[in-house]
Write a protein that holds these residues in place. Structure first.
Motif, PDB file in Angstrom:
ATOM      1  N   TYR A  17       0.846  -1.184   0.000  1.00  0.00           N
ATOM      2  CA  TYR A  17       0.000   0.000   0.000  1.00  0.00           C
ATOM      3  C   TYR A  17       0.885   1.239   0.000  1.00  0.00           C
ATOM      4  O   TYR A  17       2.072   1.166   0.338  1.00  0.00           O
ATOM      5  N   GLY A  25      -7.516   0.471   4.417  1.00  0.00           N
ATOM      6  CA  GLY A  25      -8.277   0.072   3.237  1.00  0.00           C
ATOM      7  C   GLY A  25      -7.706  -1.172   2.594  1.00  0.00           C
ATOM      8  O   GLY A  25      -8.451  -2.068   2.168  1.00  0.00           O
ATOM      9  N   PHE A  26      -6.372  -1.246   2.519  1.00  0.00           N
ATOM     10  CA  PHE A  26      -5.722  -2.437   1.957  1.00  0.00           C
ATOM     11  C   PHE A  26      -6.012  -3.666   2.807  1.00  0.00           C
ATOM     12  O   PHE A  26      -6.370  -4.730   2.289  1.00  0.00           O
ATOM     13  N   ARG A  28      -8.469  -4.240   4.968  1.00  0.00           N
ATOM     14  CA  ARG A  28      -9.882  -4.640   4.892  1.00  0.00           C
ATOM     15  C   ARG A  28     -10.163  -5.391   3.594  1.00  0.00           C
ATOM     16  O   ARG A  28     -10.817  -6.433   3.583  1.00  0.00           O
ATOM     17  N   SER A  29      -9.671  -4.863   2.484  1.00  0.00           N
ATOM     18  CA  SER A  29      -9.885  -5.499   1.188  1.00  0.00           C
ATOM     19  C   SER A  29      -9.251  -6.888   1.130  1.00  0.00           C
ATOM     20  O   SER A  29      -9.853  -7.853   0.629  1.00  0.00           O
ATOM     21  N   ASP A  32     -11.307  -9.279   3.209  1.00  0.00           N
ATOM     22  CA  ASP A  32     -12.572  -9.557   2.522  1.00  0.00           C
ATOM     23  C   ASP A  32     -12.377 -10.587   1.410  1.00  0.00           C
ATOM     24  O   ASP A  32     -13.195 -11.496   1.236  1.00  0.00           O
ATOM     25  N   ARG A  33     -11.299 -10.428   0.649  1.00  0.00           N
ATOM     26  CA  ARG A  33     -11.057 -11.307  -0.496  1.00  0.00           C
ATOM     27  C   ARG A  33     -10.632 -12.719  -0.098  1.00  0.00           C
ATOM     28  O   ARG A  33     -10.706 -13.641  -0.917  1.00  0.00           O
ATOM     29  N   SER A  98     -13.911  -6.200   8.690  1.00  0.00           N
ATOM     30  CA  SER A  98     -14.122  -6.846   7.406  1.00  0.00           C
ATOM     31  C   SER A  98     -15.499  -7.497   7.333  1.00  0.00           C
ATOM     32  O   SER A  98     -15.769  -8.471   8.044  1.00  0.00           O
ATOM     33  N   ASP A 196      -5.009 -14.663  -3.792  1.00  0.00           N
ATOM     34  CA  ASP A 196      -5.150 -13.671  -2.740  1.00  0.00           C
ATOM     35  C   ASP A 196      -4.713 -14.227  -1.386  1.00  0.00           C
ATOM     36  O   ASP A 196      -4.159 -13.503  -0.552  1.00  0.00           O
TER      37      ASP A 196
END
Length: 248
Positions: A17, A25-26, A28-29, A32-33, A98, A196
């Motif tokens: 990031y 933000g990184f 959390r993403s 999530d993935r 998340s 991921d």
């Protein structure tokens, strides 16, 4: 009025990031993935040892039946599951930033769940008897603000338990840890789960390698107002931090 200096758990990791403002933000993403694969990844990482260790440390630090407990960064509920077996499911609240992780937790664990940041806990002062966090301290943006938030929501005398993994003091143990977590686990995660998932475990290792020392974490807990702060180490790399909110 001078703004208090931030105390991040590790420097900016620019290969993932851009800057400190982009970190959350990184993270959390990324979670999530990888949420649907996380339990499989954890099984690879922990070699089946995680469940008993979590339960043992919760009991050791003082969690008991009837306690009201907040599990921060609950993820898929790995710590919360063991806490509910001790305190009872009605006394456990899981919190995570998340939504993907919370969705996975909701499938298998009948506890109350809240989406929020560890530094901005949406609960009144003195609400919980116990607060836990499992292997996620490296993902907050400010250790001091996080610990202040933890102390605020705990009742006088309430206990905190933070489980982490960190650099080993012995060079040989650190070399083994680097090979296993830095190479083997990301590769296996990519094969068994997803690309991921491989990135998640690569990031996981880099945050371990760059994280502040256990002494810094203990010092920051004390600066945030926790008393009777203790640091436990198992196998040279598994760290547990415990403390009590002031009894007033």
């Amino acid at each position: 009025m001078t703004r208090e200096r931030a105390t991040p758990p590790h420097p900016v990791l620019s290969s993932y990031y851009r800057d400190a403002a982009s970190r959350q933000g990184f993270v959390r993403s990324l979670f999530d993935r990888t949420a649907t694969h996380y339990d499989r990844i954890n099984a690879i990482f922990s070699l089946g040892s995680g469940r008993w260790y979590r339960r043992w440390m919760l009991r050791r630090v003082g969690l008991k039946a009837g306690d009201r407990i907040l599990d921060v960064a609950t993820g898929t509920g790995l710590v919360a599951r063991e806490a509910s077996r001790i305190a009872g499911p009605n006394g456990v609240i899981g919190l995570d930033m998340s939504p993907g992780m919370l969705a996975e937790c909701r499938k298998n664990l009948p506890i109350a769940l809240v989406q929020a940041d560890a530094q901005r806990l949406p609960f009144p002062d003195g609400h919980f008897d116990f607060l836990s966090m499992g292997y996620a301290l490296r993902h907050v943006s400010d250790l001091h603000r996080t610990f202040i938030a933890y102390r605020r929501v705990l009742k006088p005398g309430g206990r905190v338990l933070i489980l982490e993994i960190g650099r080993a003091r012995k060079p040989f143990v650190q070399a083994v840890l680097r090979f296993y977590l830095g190479r083997i686990v990301p590769t296996l995660s990519g094969v068994a789960a997803s690309r991921d998932s491989r990135q998640l475990m690569e990031y996981y290792w880099d945050t371990i390698a760059e994280c502040v020392s256990p002494d810094d974490i203990v010092s920051t807990l004390r600066q945030a107002g926790f008393e009777d702060v203790r640091h436990y180490t198992s196998l040279g790399v598994f760290h547990a931090y415990a403390g009590s909110a002031p009894a007033r």
